[in-house]
Write an enzyme that holds these catalytic residues in place. Structure first.
Site, PDB file in Angstrom:
ATOM      1  N   HIS A  57       0.839  -1.209   0.000  1.00 32.74           N
ATOM      2  CA  HIS A  57       0.000   0.000   0.000  1.00 32.74           C
ATOM      3  C   HIS A  57       0.872   1.256   0.000  1.00 32.74           C
ATOM      4  O   HIS A  57       0.563   2.224  -0.682  1.00 32.74           O
ATOM      5  CB  HIS A  57      -0.930  -0.006   1.228  1.00 32.74           C
ATOM      6  CG  HIS A  57      -1.963  -1.098   1.149  1.00 32.74           C
ATOM      7  ND1 HIS A  57      -3.261  -0.871   0.786  1.00 32.74           N
ATOM      8  CD2 HIS A  57      -1.859  -2.431   1.342  1.00 32.74           C
ATOM      9  CE1 HIS A  57      -3.923  -2.021   0.765  1.00 32.74           C
ATOM     10  NE2 HIS A  57      -3.097  -2.976   1.104  1.00 32.74           N
TER      11      HIS A  57
ATOM     12  N   ASP B  30      -6.361   5.497   1.063  1.00 35.08           N
ATOM     13  CA  ASP B  30      -6.251   4.081   0.699  1.00 35.08           C
ATOM     14  C   ASP B  30      -7.623   3.407   0.709  1.00 35.08           C
ATOM     15  O   ASP B  30      -8.477   3.696   1.549  1.00 35.08           O
ATOM     16  CB  ASP B  30      -5.343   3.386   1.723  1.00 35.08           C
ATOM     17  CG  ASP B  30      -4.964   1.990   1.300  1.00 35.08           C
ATOM     18  OD1 ASP B  30      -3.836   1.829   0.808  1.00 35.08           O
ATOM     19  OD2 ASP B  30      -5.789   1.061   1.455  1.00 35.08           O
TER      20      ASP B  30
END
Ligand code: UDP
Length: 469
Positions: A23, A120
């Site tokens: 991520h 995210d």
């Protein structure tokens, strides 16, 4: 300064990734690309990180990009007994989500005021209520494939209609509105479990919340996932999703360390002769499978560099290499015969870019896939868990890799050394894979050009953020 860059420099964007290198890496690449477009960037990083790789990446990034302002979200203490996962990275998502109540003062302390927040995909359900309350546009950065997005956004509906395996409508494929159906065998296994689990809950909550985001950014490009992107944006979206904006491929930003040891070894090998073997930053293989893989690599007689991992979190990977791979394999690979085995972090993108690399045996984490595409390296896909079978299907369909579906999930099924050796040889000698990977590399490197879809997507995003000010 031109009028356009004056406009862009007034855009101020905060980026907020989740935990794990899978991520963090695309967020750092996005930050670098925004900076290259004269956008002011604040980078919000949850503190502390789970892995050493993350804290090192953050500190070298901030050294290389002093124009990016770092902000720390200091995590609140968490009661682990209430967690429904034992995965340290998933646990950290939970803690980040519960620490989002610290975001309002942090966001309002940022100066000059923000034009937008990019969050995210695994945090969006916790962050959207905060950004909405202060009227801040909030985009999602989806850190996997567009194909995985189709499952992510519809899973909560599929789940509610009980079209899941195990229910009375038991099927081999699951229909996805306006998209190709997805075989059940490709679903991340926890989504098929009857009982509650972290991944299922996360997909349901974040999938539902995405509808309210201002846009969904994906590190992919039109030539790589044409049908999926076309259907996502051109069909009538039944769930009212915001636009899915392909902004890739984001170039691998150059801030990682170089590792002289493998690079020196690579320097002595013939062009295109070496396969790089790695299963990403958080996949620990079983000891037995590690040994079968080692046998397979040696049997293949193909030169290899293998980043071996036996623990999910890097700090815990402290065992001697010989204890992990065994003495037989240690002897077979010592003296730089046909391979190099390493049990520590390597700069993967740098290795994939080395001219001697001719193949990549990978779990198909999305960043690994995009790096292989960026460097034109054919892949041998061996998905281990999560979104990786869906990503492997993208690789196979694009014609840039082999995926032996009968191998199943790496974390569940054992694959014998002889089979691995055969597939490694096949990958390395397949000329059509090489040609396809080379042309996809060209397409990837021009995809952000002004007259291409990703370039237009990126520009439209900047214009929209500027307009939102
Ligand atoms: N990576 C690296 N060196 C390593 C292991 C991983 O540079 O030794 C990088 C890799 O290049 C990629 C990221 O870590 O950018 C891993 O993300 P990916 O989505 O491929 O897989 P994940 O680790 O999330 O399963």
């Amino acid at each position: 300064m031109s009028q356009i860059s004056e406009r862009k420099s007034t855009i101020h964007v905060a980026l907020f990734p989740s935990s794990g290198m899978g991520h963090l890496t695309p967020f750092l690449r996005l930050a670098a690309s925004l900076v290259a477009n004269d956008v002011r960037v604040t980078f919000i990083a949850a503190h502390p990180t789970v892995s050493l790789a993350e804290s090192r990446a953050l500190s070298s990034f901030f050294t290389s990009f002093p124009q990016v302002s770092p902000k720390q979200l200091c995590l609140l203490p968490n009661d682990e007994s209430s967690s429904n996962t034992d995965d340290p990275f998933y646990r950290r998502y939970e803690v980040i989500c519960s620490s989002c109540r610290l975001l309002p003062p942090l966001l309002s302390s940022i100066s000059p005021p923000l034009s937008a927040l990019i969050t995210d995909m695994s945090l969006i359900s916790a962050v959207l209520p905060v950004s909405r309350a202060i009227g801040l546009p909030n985009y999602v950065f989806f850190t996997s494939s567009a194909k995985m997005l189709t499952l992510f956004m519809s899973f909560h509906k599929i789940f509610v209609t009980k079209a899941m395996p195990g229910s009375q409508d038991n099927k081999d494929v699951i229909e996805i509105p306006n998209q190709e159906p997805i075989p059940v065998s490709w679903f991340p296994p926890p989504l098929l479990e009857e009982e509650d689990n972290f991944l299922k809950n996360s997909l349901i909550q974040n999938g539902k919340s995405m509808v309210d985001a201002d846009g969904i950014l994906i590190n992919t490009f039109d030539d790589f996932e044409p049908d999926t992107l076309n259907a996502l944006n051109n069909a009538k979206m039944p769930c009212g999703l915001p636009p899915a904006i392909a902004i890739g491929l984001l170039p691998p930003a150059n801030f990682g360390e170089s590792h002289s040891h493998p690079l020196a070894w690579l320097g002595n090998q013939p062009i295109g002769s070496v396969i790089y073997v790695s299963f990403g930053s958080r996949t620990a293989m079983s000891r037995d499978q590690i040994r079968e893989l080692g046998d397979g690599l040696v049997q293949s007689s193909v030169r290899f560099v293998w980043m071996v991992k036996s623990k999910k979190v890097d700090q815990e990977d402290t065992e001697d290499l010989e204890d992990v791979i065994g003495q037989k394999l240690m002897t077979a690979t010592s003296g730089a015969a046909n391979g190099l085995v390493v049990n520590r972090w390597l700069n993967q993108s740098e290795i994939l870019g080395h001219p001697v690399i001719g193949g990549f045996l990978s779990h198909c984490g999305w960043n690994s896939v995009t790096e292989a595409v960026w460097h034109g390296v054919p892949m041998l896909a061996w998905p281990q868990h999560g979104d990786q079978k869906i990503n492997a299907s993208v690789v196979k369909r694009a014609g840039i890799g082999i995926w032996e579906e009968s191998w199943g999930w790496g974390e569940k099924d054992m694959v014998k050394g002889e089979e691995i050796a055969e597939r490694v040889k096949e990958t390395m000698r397949d000329e059509s894979l090489k040609a396809r990977a080379a042309s996809m590399k060209e397409a990837a490197r021009t995809a952000l050009g002004v007259d291409r879809d990703s370039g237009r997507g990126f520009k439209a995003l900047l214009t929209e953020m500027w307009g939102a000010k």
